[in-house]
Design an enzyme around this catalytic site. Sequence first.
Site, PDB file in Angstrom:
ATOM      1  N   ASP A 132       0.829  -1.198   0.000  1.00 18.64           N
ATOM      2  CA  ASP A 132       0.000   0.000   0.000  1.00 18.64           C
ATOM      3  C   ASP A 132       0.866   1.251   0.000  1.00 18.64           C
ATOM      4  O   ASP A 132       1.985   1.242  -0.498  1.00 18.64           O
ATOM      5  CB  ASP A 132      -0.949  -0.039   1.201  1.00 18.64           C
ATOM      6  CG  ASP A 132      -2.331   0.501   0.867  1.00 18.64           C
ATOM      7  OD1 ASP A 132      -2.442   1.701   0.572  1.00 18.64           O
ATOM      8  OD2 ASP A 132      -3.283  -0.296   0.897  1.00 18.64           O
ATOM      9  N   HIS A 165      -3.822   5.652   3.481  1.00 18.48           N
ATOM     10  CA  HIS A 165      -4.588   4.476   3.075  1.00 18.48           C
ATOM     11  C   HIS A 165      -3.998   3.190   3.644  1.00 18.48           C
ATOM     12  O   HIS A 165      -4.722   2.320   4.148  1.00 18.48           O
ATOM     13  CB  HIS A 165      -4.623   4.423   1.543  1.00 18.48           C
ATOM     14  CG  HIS A 165      -5.508   3.371   0.969  1.00 18.48           C
ATOM     15  ND1 HIS A 165      -5.033   2.185   0.462  1.00 18.48           N
ATOM     16  CD2 HIS A 165      -6.852   3.339   0.811  1.00 18.48           C
ATOM     17  CE1 HIS A 165      -6.043   1.471   0.001  1.00 18.48           C
ATOM     18  NE2 HIS A 165      -7.157   2.135   0.193  1.00 18.48           N
ATOM     19  N   SER A 320     -11.403  -1.474  -0.586  1.00 16.54           N
ATOM     20  CA  SER A 320     -10.086  -1.419   0.062  1.00 16.54           C
ATOM     21  C   SER A 320     -10.106  -2.079   1.432  1.00 16.54           C
ATOM     22  O   SER A 320      -9.083  -2.543   1.931  1.00 16.54           O
ATOM     23  CB  SER A 320      -9.624   0.027   0.244  1.00 16.54           C
ATOM     24  OG  SER A 320      -8.972   0.515  -0.890  1.00 16.54           O
TER      25      SER A 320
END
Length: 578
Positions: A132, A165, A320
């Site tokens: 990520d 994220h 996600s």
Amino acid sequence: MLVAGALAATAAIAAPAQDGGYARHRILVEARPGLSDAALDRILKEHGGKKRKIGQSRLHVVDLPANASEVAVVAKLQRRPELKFAELDRVVPAAMAVNDPYAGSEWHLTKIGAQTAWDSSMGRGVTIAVLDSGVNVNHPDLKDHLVAGYNVYDGNTDLTDVCGHGTAVAGTAAATSNNATGVAGVAGAASVMPLRIAYSDSTGCHAYFSTIASGITYAADHGARIANISYVGIAGSSSVLSAARYMNSKGGLVFVSAGNNNIDENVTPDPSLVVVSATDANDAKASFSSWGSFVTISAPGTYIWTTNNSLGYSQWNGTSFSAPVTAGVAALMMAARPDLSGDQIQSLLYSTSVDLGAAGRDPVFGYGRVDAAAALRATMAYQSPVDTTAPVAAIAAPLANSSVSGLVGVTVNASDNVGVARVDLKVNGTVIATDTSAPYTFSWDSTGTANGMANIVAVAYDAAGNAGTSATVAVNVANQVTTLAKDTTPPSVVISNPVAGTVTGNVAVSINASDDSGAAGITTVLSIDGQTKAQGTGGVLGYNWNTRKVRAGQHTLTATSRDAAGNTSTTSVIVTSK
């Protein structure tokens, strides 16, 4: 900060200029097993390309000159029979929707029965690689369970989360449980390996096929059994699929997001990926979730309460987060039964899911919504069947009694009642290459074989060790022969795989040898830690090394080649098994 050494034989994969959604001056290729580094270099040289190997896999990043057309080069390389594929290095976005930082609870843990599953497993001993934007290594709910990671994008050890994220995804899968702090991840005792694959710009958080494939390979090479990639548009990438198959061959699983476009993504399904769509609190499809035949399972993905980059907590939406929820369940299962293979865990994950939508597998929910409680019950009770059925193998090309020369494409058809683990290709009794994923295709350099009739045999193996041997195909090798003066020059020998670095599981050892008098007269011996493991004649030698049967730590692989005149050369590589 927990960090690791550099990717073996791979430089940083920084971001060149973009045009039309792909990287400039860079593409991706995979050579067929058996193709030597020197032969691949010659193919790429025609386009000014220079390769960089990705970890211990056969994938390569190819750097192109500034004046090259990436599209044109890929089109030409796709027609080369020596390559499995060539593709553009496309850019892909993170699979997150809007977030709300003000309210929420961990409803998803109750929905999937996590609390019941925790009676059997918390995920301890399993490492989840989070590919990520980085991870905030100081977060109180993550820092105690982080293991060494790597910044694939910049080629350094900076794991700073550039988007936030990655920290949120990591917490969804494995925020620490029972620490009187914040939230609990699905697998709260599992370890997290942060792998930064992304960059941030004004449009959001993005990664490349190359950084994703490199991250999966790194995870597989460094002992992670699970990789989570919460980015969209990657399930159709040949490079990502190749890296996922490589991780599968090490007993691992790769989880990816279906996407947040609320459309049928029209992607061909592939068993190497667990593709996760998103559900809401009512077990309906989340309004944003994409779907399609490639979806294999679904999981909660709305208002997921998790860790954030500010060392606090907030709610997030998107596939996600449905992907790491599912990855966390798989970690619970692997920790409870470390003896089970990745394929067995994947099958149990699907078979225990709550069937939603149309009966059976459907394009919206896959096999159903993940059920941690049912998955752990089935995992604990599972008894592996005894597999005594050998695979079936047959050589489809070249045809028997045909004449061959130079680089020869060899195609093998192989099947098994459970699954084919690998296929070895033998020429005159010597293993020259190994392929671990269908289609089983090889590039045999026949110049390393003496002119005349040569026997080609394929041997397919399953996970239980059963072997099925094809019928022998005899071909006539007819290469041009050059007569030379007395030979006093030693052969050249290279161990093309593995490279120096970390190895796990089954390792396909590949050795290439050449000589000024021709490779046909070469004899090569492979030894590991001083013990002979394989030997054969010709320009190529292959060997399947099961590192699970050796001690952890450093091992030395040595290849010694002798030509017909008695000249010898030796080369070695040192690797570390985990």
